[in-house]
Scaffold this motif. Structure first.
Motif, PDB file in Angstrom:
ATOM      1  N   UNK A 226      18.141  38.755 -34.024  1.00 49.57           N
ATOM      2  CA  UNK A 226      18.694  39.965 -34.662  1.00 49.57           C
ATOM      3  C   UNK A 226      19.644  40.707 -33.726  1.00 49.57           C
ATOM      4  N   UNK A 227      19.265  40.802 -32.461  1.00 47.70           N
ATOM      5  CA  UNK A 227      20.127  41.455 -31.453  1.00 47.70           C
ATOM      6  C   UNK A 227      21.470  40.739 -31.359  1.00 47.70           C
ATOM      7  N   UNK A 228      21.402  39.410 -31.257  1.00 54.94           N
ATOM      8  CA  UNK A 228      22.628  38.602 -31.125  1.00 54.94           C
ATOM      9  C   UNK A 228      23.484  38.723 -32.394  1.00 54.94           C
ATOM     10  N   UNK A 229      22.808  38.728 -33.535  1.00 57.62           N
ATOM     11  CA  UNK A 229      23.492  38.826 -34.838  1.00 57.62           C
ATOM     12  C   UNK A 229      24.231  40.170 -34.946  1.00 57.62           C
ATOM     13  N   UNK A 230      23.537  41.256 -34.595  1.00 57.34           N
ATOM     14  CA  UNK A 230      24.135  42.593 -34.698  1.00 57.34           C
ATOM     15  C   UNK A 230      25.297  42.771 -33.728  1.00 57.34           C
ATOM     16  N   UNK A 231      25.182  42.162 -32.545  1.00 56.64           N
ATOM     17  CA  UNK A 231      26.269  42.237 -31.566  1.00 56.64           C
ATOM     18  C   UNK A 231      27.511  41.511 -32.097  1.00 56.64           C
ATOM     19  N   UNK A 232      27.298  40.292 -32.639  1.00 53.79           N
ATOM     20  CA  UNK A 232      28.420  39.515 -33.196  1.00 53.79           C
ATOM     21  C   UNK A 232      29.012  40.211 -34.415  1.00 53.79           C
ATOM     22  N   UNK A 233      28.150  40.874 -35.174  1.00 50.43           N
ATOM     23  CA  UNK A 233      28.595  41.595 -36.366  1.00 50.43           C
ATOM     24  C   UNK A 233      29.519  42.764 -35.976  1.00 50.43           C
ATOM     25  N   UNK A 234      29.122  43.490 -34.937  1.00 50.95           N
ATOM     26  CA  UNK A 234      29.939  44.634 -34.500  1.00 50.95           C
ATOM     27  C   UNK A 234      31.257  44.162 -33.878  1.00 50.95           C
ATOM     28  N   UNK A 235      31.235  43.005 -33.228  1.00 54.57           N
ATOM     29  CA  UNK A 235      32.458  42.474 -32.605  1.00 54.57           C
ATOM     30  C   UNK A 235      33.438  41.934 -33.646  1.00 54.57           C
ATOM     31  N   UNK A 236      32.921  41.595 -34.830  1.00 53.06           N
ATOM     32  CA  UNK A 236      33.763  40.958 -35.857  1.00 53.06           C
ATOM     33  C   UNK A 236      34.029  41.881 -37.047  1.00 53.06           C
ATOM     34  N   UNK A 237      33.809  43.175 -36.854  1.00 52.09           N
ATOM     35  CA  UNK A 237      34.010  44.138 -37.945  1.00 52.09           C
ATOM     36  C   UNK A 237      33.209  43.782 -39.185  1.00 52.09           C
ATOM     37  N   UNK A 238      31.955  43.370 -38.958  1.00 58.27           N
ATOM     38  CA  UNK A 238      31.041  43.145 -40.086  1.00 58.27           C
ATOM     39  C   UNK A 238      31.162  41.794 -40.755  1.00 58.27           C
ATOM     40  N   UNK A 239      31.710  40.783 -40.071  1.00 59.10           N
ATOM     41  CA  UNK A 239      31.851  39.441 -40.651  1.00 59.10           C
ATOM     42  C   UNK A 239      30.503  38.717 -40.566  1.00 59.10           C
ATOM     43  N   UNK A 240      29.777  38.649 -41.680  1.00 50.54           N
ATOM     44  CA  UNK A 240      28.428  38.070 -41.712  1.00 50.54           C
ATOM     45  C   UNK A 240      28.446  36.587 -41.368  1.00 50.54           C
ATOM     46  N   UNK A 241      29.426  35.872 -41.923  1.00 50.62           N
ATOM     47  CA  UNK A 241      29.523  34.431 -41.665  1.00 50.62           C
ATOM     48  C   UNK A 241      29.737  34.169 -40.168  1.00 50.62           C
ATOM     49  N   UNK A 242      30.592  34.984 -39.563  1.00 47.65           N
ATOM     50  CA  UNK A 242      30.893  34.857 -38.130  1.00 47.65           C
ATOM     51  C   UNK A 242      29.633  35.135 -37.289  1.00 47.65           C
ATOM     52  N   UNK A 243      28.905  36.200 -37.649  1.00 42.88           N
ATOM     53  CA  UNK A 243      27.710  36.601 -36.887  1.00 42.88           C
ATOM     54  C   UNK A 243      26.577  35.579 -37.001  1.00 42.88           C
ATOM     55  N   UNK A 244      26.633  34.730 -38.031  1.00 39.47           N
ATOM     56  CA  UNK A 244      25.583  33.724 -38.244  1.00 39.47           C
ATOM     57  C   UNK A 244      25.879  32.397 -37.537  1.00 39.47           C
ATOM     58  N   UNK A 245      27.060  32.270 -36.930  1.00 40.67           N
ATOM     59  CA  UNK A 245      27.433  31.008 -36.290  1.00 40.67           C
ATOM     60  C   UNK A 245      26.466  30.666 -35.156  1.00 40.67           C
ATOM     61  N   UNK A 246      26.064  29.376 -35.052  1.00 36.25           N
ATOM     62  CA  UNK A 246      25.074  28.972 -34.038  1.00 36.25           C
ATOM     63  C   UNK A 246      25.476  29.310 -32.604  1.00 36.25           C
ATOM     64  N   UNK A 247      26.801  29.296 -32.302  1.00 35.22           N
ATOM     65  CA  UNK A 247      27.219  29.516 -30.913  1.00 35.22           C
ATOM     66  C   UNK A 247      26.905  30.920 -30.389  1.00 35.22           C
ATOM     67  N   UNK A 248      26.569  31.845 -31.288  1.00 36.12           N
ATOM     68  CA  UNK A 248      26.239  33.204 -30.838  1.00 36.12           C
ATOM     69  C   UNK A 248      24.732  33.398 -30.632  1.00 36.12           C
TER      70      UNK A 248
END
Length: 493
Positions: free
Chosen positions: A49-71
């Motif tokens: 969840x922490x990693x997901x929320x960080x990626x989400x904030x970095x991508x302006x709320x891009x859910x697909x981007x935040x779900x990518x395995x590399x994050x």
């Protein structure tokens, strides 16, 4: 959910309470089968969840981007998150099983089989209500990196391992070595940056983690260590792997399997070798695989075939064969390994003639779980220092303990004293003897410590004259007392 930073004390209480929830339907010896996987599952979900929320904030709320395995350190598939299990009210055990298997499947390289084989869907043992209570208890705190750093979580995990060892005492010896003993072995082994460490009977991974702590204490980069372990017990090997991840250790390989029958680590020309080998193997293992040892395909029969009903010297030979050309090893064994005759006597003789044994350390009685026997530590080196060749250091540390009611304890002061004796490598009356190879040969290669360290018993007995004088004095005093007693007695008659 509490999102404040947790203290170690809070974390320890939180984990202990989980065991109390299971108490009753689940035997204390099985607590670890359920609690460790749940703790790891919760940690993975919260970090995700922490990693997901960080990626989400970095991508302006891009859910697909935040779900990518590399994050994500570990992937958590849909419907396999902690919150999915928490939302389940019926067949909770089945939901837990599905989530754990789902996480294992998408992270096969690292997590295959890590959650063990607990029967979560057995409602006779784990009712829906009990599991809901357990899930709600674990849901109190967020176990992400912001709240709990890996060191603290790792320490709490070790606390829980010890807590379960205390609860199950007799059975605990199978997976837990007292940490003071582990610390002593780590000090003697003295691992350094970039080295490989191998434990062929790794239990829950405590000895490997001690080597990590040793580097941290010496301000060396522990991340350069390469850790290897093998463990026959499924639950213990799973806990060891979880233990590594929870301590933030990345470079390790821990395999489940029978080390003496099927060792797990190989190089092109045979068994893999390591800089440091450390273990507390099962004492005097009966069914260890003697039938294959004479023609051992892994070349471990370097000094002879151990007795069919006792695997102590099989472990020693396996470990010696696992040392590289400059390797060193520490191993915990029962005292019998020092003096038993027959096949073991011949093996001892060969190892001594090869000048591999550096030290024999006798520990105090009743410091291990499940046995009151005293144990010893043997130190082997592939290349002993020139000043230590053709000799063996004997240390009698049998009185270096704090005596407890049910169990004795090796305290930090005792560990420091033993290590000091080992480091100084010189005779100390009553405690330490540097024995030459000819001394050992005279004793027919028997390594029993009292043969080399004679205790000088100081008797503070009085001389015959003083004793007679004391007796005469006491006799006269007793006559006076008797006379006085008779006088008082007359007054009542």
């Amino acid at each position: 959910m509490n999102k404040n930073k947790l203290t170690l004390s809070q974390l320890e209480q939180y984990l202990s309470k989980a065991a109390w929830i299971l108490k009753g339907p689940v035997d204390a010896s099985d607590f670890k089968v359920y609690i460790f996987p749940l703790l790891f599952f919760k940690r993975i979900s919260d970090v995700y969840d922490e990693e997901y929320n960080l990626a989400l904030s970095e991508s302006d709320g891009d859910i697909e981007y935040a779900s990518l395995p590399e994050f994500h350190r570990f992937e958590v598939p849909e419907d396999c998150h902690w919150k999915n299990v928490r939302e389940t009210t019926t067949n909770v055990g089945l939901a837990i099983e599905k989530a754990l298997r789902g996480i294992e499947q998408v992270n096969q390289e690292f997590l295959y089989g890590i959650f063990g084989d607990a029967q979560w869907s057995n409602k006779n043992k784990l009712s829906d209500k009990l599991l809901i209570d357990l899930i709600e208890h674990f849901s109190q705190y967020n176990l992400g990196n912001e709240n709990v750093n890996p060191d603290m979580l790792g320490n709490a995990y070790e606390y829980l391992i010890k807590h379960f060892a205390d609860l199950t005492n007799k059975k605990a010896g199978e997976f837990y070595t007292p940490r003071s003993v582990v610390h002593l072995l780590g000090l003697i082994l003295d691992p350094h940056e970039g080295q490989s460490i191998y434990d062929p009977a790794c239990g829950t991974g405590g000895m490997l983690l001690e080597c990590v702590d040793h580097l941290k204490h010496n301000k060396e980069d522990y991340r350069t260590l390469k850790l290897f372990g093998q463990e026959k017990n499924l639950t213990s090997s799973s806990i060891a792997r979880m233990n590594m991840f929870l301590h933030g250790i990345e470079d390790f390989q821990i395999f489940r399997g029978d080390t003496l029958r099927n060792p797990a680590f190989f190089e092109a020309d045979g068994l893999k070798t390591f800089d440091c080998v450390i273990a507390n193997p099962p004492f005097s293992l009966k069914e260890w695989g003697a039938e294959n040892w004479a023609n051992d395909p892994f070349g471990r029969n370097i000094a002879g075939v151990p007795p069919k009903g006792n695997g102590d010297m099989a472990w020693v030979q396996h470990m010696i064969k696992s040392m590289n050309s400059t390797g060193r090893m520490t191993v915990v064994l029962p005292h019998g390994a020092l003096f038993r005759k027959g096949a073991e006597g011949k093996i001892r003789k060969k190892l001594l003639e090869d000048d591999l044994l550096e030290a024999v350390i006798g520990l105090g009685a009743n410091i291990f779980y499940g046995t009151q026997l005293a144990a010893c530590v043997l130190v082997f080196k592939q290349n002993k220092d020139s000043s230590k060749k053709e000799q063996v250091l004997f240390i009698d540390a049998s009185d270096q303990i704090r005596v407890g009611r049910a169990q004795n304890f090796l305290e930090p002061a005792h560990v420091n004293q033993i290590f000091d004796w080992y480091s100084q490598n010189k005779d100390v009356e009553n405690y330490v003897k540097v024995a030459s190879m000819s001394d050992i040969e005279e004793n027919d290669f028997n390594l029993n410590i009292p043969l080399y360290i004679e205790k000088i018993i100081e008797d503070n007995l009085p001389s015959v004259e003083d004793a007679l004088s004391d007796l005469k004095l006491s006799w006269n005093e007793s006559l006076k007392a008797e006379k006085k007693f008779k006088k008082i007695l007359k007054e009542f008659i």
